[in-house]
Design a protein around this motif. Sequence first.
Motif, mmCIF file in Angstrom:
data_model
loop_
_atom_site.group_PDB
_atom_site.id
_atom_site.type_symbol
_atom_site.label_atom_id
_atom_site.label_comp_id
_atom_site.label_asym_id
_atom_site.label_seq_id
_atom_site.Cartn_x
_atom_site.Cartn_y
_atom_site.Cartn_z
ATOM 1 N N ALA A 22 -2.985 10.986 -11.843
ATOM 2 C CA ALA A 22 -2.732 10.971 -13.282
ATOM 3 C C ALA A 22 -2.095 9.659 -13.742
ATOM 4 O O ALA A 22 -2.188 9.290 -14.916
ATOM 5 C CB ALA A 22 -1.824 12.145 -13.654
ATOM 6 N N ASN A 23 -1.461 8.959 -12.814
ATOM 7 C CA ASN A 23 -0.796 7.694 -13.125
ATOM 8 C C ASN A 23 -1.038 6.704 -11.980
ATOM 9 O O ASN A 23 -0.150 6.426 -11.188
ATOM 10 C CB ASN A 23 0.706 7.916 -13.321
ATOM 11 C CG ASN A 23 1.459 6.624 -13.595
ATOM 12 O OD1 ASN A 23 0.955 5.721 -14.258
ATOM 13 N ND2 ASN A 23 2.669 6.526 -13.066
ATOM 14 N N PRO A 24 -2.259 6.171 -11.862
ATOM 15 C CA PRO A 24 -2.588 5.327 -10.710
ATOM 16 C C PRO A 24 -1.856 3.989 -10.736
ATOM 17 O O PRO A 24 -1.462 3.486 -11.785
ATOM 18 C CB PRO A 24 -4.101 5.115 -10.854
ATOM 19 C CG PRO A 24 -4.383 5.321 -12.305
ATOM 20 C CD PRO A 24 -3.410 6.363 -12.759
ATOM 21 N N GLY A 25 -1.686 3.420 -9.542
ATOM 22 C CA GLY A 25 -1.159 2.071 -9.404
ATOM 23 C C GLY A 25 -2.299 1.119 -9.089
ATOM 24 O O GLY A 25 -3.292 1.508 -8.455
ATOM 25 N N TYR A 26 -2.156 -0.118 -9.498
ATOM 26 C CA TYR A 26 -3.218 -1.109 -9.330
ATOM 27 C C TYR A 26 -2.739 -2.246 -8.429
ATOM 28 O O TYR A 26 -1.621 -2.737 -8.581
ATOM 29 C CB TYR A 26 -3.654 -1.656 -10.687
ATOM 30 C CG TYR A 26 -4.321 -0.617 -11.556
ATOM 31 C CD1 TYR A 26 -5.707 -0.487 -11.585
ATOM 32 C CD2 TYR A 26 -3.563 0.253 -12.338
ATOM 33 C CE1 TYR A 26 -6.328 0.464 -12.380
ATOM 34 C CE2 TYR A 26 -4.165 1.215 -13.137
ATOM 35 C CZ TYR A 26 -5.555 1.314 -13.146
ATOM 36 O OH TYR A 26 -6.163 2.275 -13.919
ATOM 37 N N TRP A 27 -3.612 -2.666 -7.526
ATOM 38 C CA TRP A 27 -3.289 -3.716 -6.561
ATOM 39 C C TRP A 27 -4.331 -4.821 -6.663
ATOM 40 O O TRP A 27 -5.483 -4.645 -6.300
ATOM 41 C CB TRP A 27 -3.272 -3.114 -5.155
ATOM 42 C CG TRP A 27 -2.935 -4.056 -4.046
ATOM 43 C CD1 TRP A 27 -2.599 -5.372 -4.117
ATOM 44 C CD2 TRP A 27 -2.903 -3.717 -2.655
ATOM 45 N NE1 TRP A 27 -2.354 -5.891 -2.872
ATOM 46 C CE2 TRP A 27 -2.535 -4.896 -1.951
ATOM 47 C CE3 TRP A 27 -3.155 -2.551 -1.939
ATOM 48 C CZ2 TRP A 27 -2.425 -4.937 -0.559
ATOM 49 C CZ3 TRP A 27 -3.034 -2.574 -0.561
ATOM 50 C CH2 TRP A 27 -2.670 -3.752 0.122
ATOM 51 N N ALA B 24 0.828 -1.204 0.000
ATOM 52 C CA ALA B 24 0.000 0.000 0.000
ATOM 53 C C ALA B 24 0.864 1.257 0.000
ATOM 54 O O ALA B 24 0.621 2.219 -0.757
ATOM 55 C CB ALA B 24 -0.933 -0.009 1.207
ATOM 56 N N ALA B 25 1.894 1.268 0.847
ATOM 57 C CA ALA B 25 2.774 2.431 0.937
ATOM 58 C C ALA B 25 3.530 2.659 -0.363
ATOM 59 O O ALA B 25 3.673 3.801 -0.831
ATOM 60 C CB ALA B 25 3.745 2.256 2.100
ATOM 61 N N GLY B 26 4.025 1.578 -0.957
ATOM 62 C CA GLY B 26 4.779 1.705 -2.205
ATOM 63 C C GLY B 26 3.929 2.209 -3.352
ATOM 64 O O GLY B 26 4.340 3.106 -4.104
ATOM 65 N N LEU B 27 2.743 1.656 -3.495
ATOM 66 C CA LEU B 27 1.863 2.100 -4.575
ATOM 67 C C LEU B 27 1.485 3.564 -4.398
ATOM 68 O O LEU B 27 1.438 4.331 -5.369
ATOM 69 C CB LEU B 27 0.611 1.221 -4.624
ATOM 70 C CG LEU B 27 0.798 -0.167 -5.234
ATOM 71 C CD1 LEU B 27 -0.411 -1.050 -4.954
ATOM 72 C CD2 LEU B 27 1.033 -0.061 -6.743
#
Length: 349
Positions: free
Chosen positions: A100-105, A90-93
């Motif tokens: 503008a550039n989301p991360g997906y988990w 969670a912290a890394g993402l």
Amino acid sequence: MTKIFLTGATGYIGGDALYALTSKYPSYSISALVRSPEKAEQVQAQYPSVRVVVGDLDDSALLEKESADADIVLHTADASDHVGAAKAIAAGLARGHSAANPGYWLHTSGTGILMFKDLDQNRFGEYDEKVYDDWENVDELLNLPDHAFHRNVDRLVLETAKREEGVVKTALVCPPTIYGRGRGPVSQRGRQVYQLAKATLQLQKGPIIGPGRSIWNNIHIHDLSDLYVLLVEAAVGGTGTRTGTETDDREIWGERAYYLTENGEHAWGELARATAKTAAELGLIPEAKAEEIGLEEAQKYGGGEAVTWGLNSRGRARRAAKVVGWVPSRPSLEASLVEVVEGEAARLK
């Protein structure tokens, strides 16, 4: 180039997901977390293009860095219960991404979370009519008791989706009993059904807990991997499709994105009888017999998984079909019993 960080590459779920992703999208840049240099060599031998990262779930700094660098994190390695790993991902993402550039988990949980009522009542082998639903009644799944199995980490995922809305987009994938031969580089065997088959061969009878009326859903490992691929495609494309129609992004990711996965269900007593029948027909036990055994004996032969043979975990997987067009199509559990039993017989030899 799409960058994926995958944990659990040497496991049953993660290994098969790795196979499915590399087969369909060989150009993706995949980094795989592996515990030891020896297992790293096994992964590299089958997937020379995969970047292997040697470490474990306790290495929070490593997990945070890899998650920050990836577009998508597919977390399958003991994912359901490791609090530290979930916090690091969670912290890394959150650190490595923006609106503008989301991360997906893509987080792997498990429908063991639905066993809480039986466990609270110390009830084994009894039928329960309660069936959960991940679409119309998803709020029930989002508000299960805090003491339910897996719930502590599930909450971390859901809270991340709320706190980092638009920056970290989550999908909580919840498989039940998984069967079928995996295609990964190391582990290709599931647990519950395989331990049941092993115990049947050792006991020379199918083991039943209590009246044997408790019910679980099941899913073929290849169908489960298909869902991971579809969710990855939705992340890469920025949306989802169902028969060519765009789907609301908020139904794919975030606080409500809880995905049950199933393609049928089984009563454990009936499955024990069918497993014994299969073993007898294969000449591996003298007769197709199944009898009640105690929990202690069940765990002696089936390990910790054996407790679940007496508990209920029932749900309907509707969300994945609606938002990403997931249609499970692999052989049923019953149709796979010969493969399961023969595999366990070979292992015991």
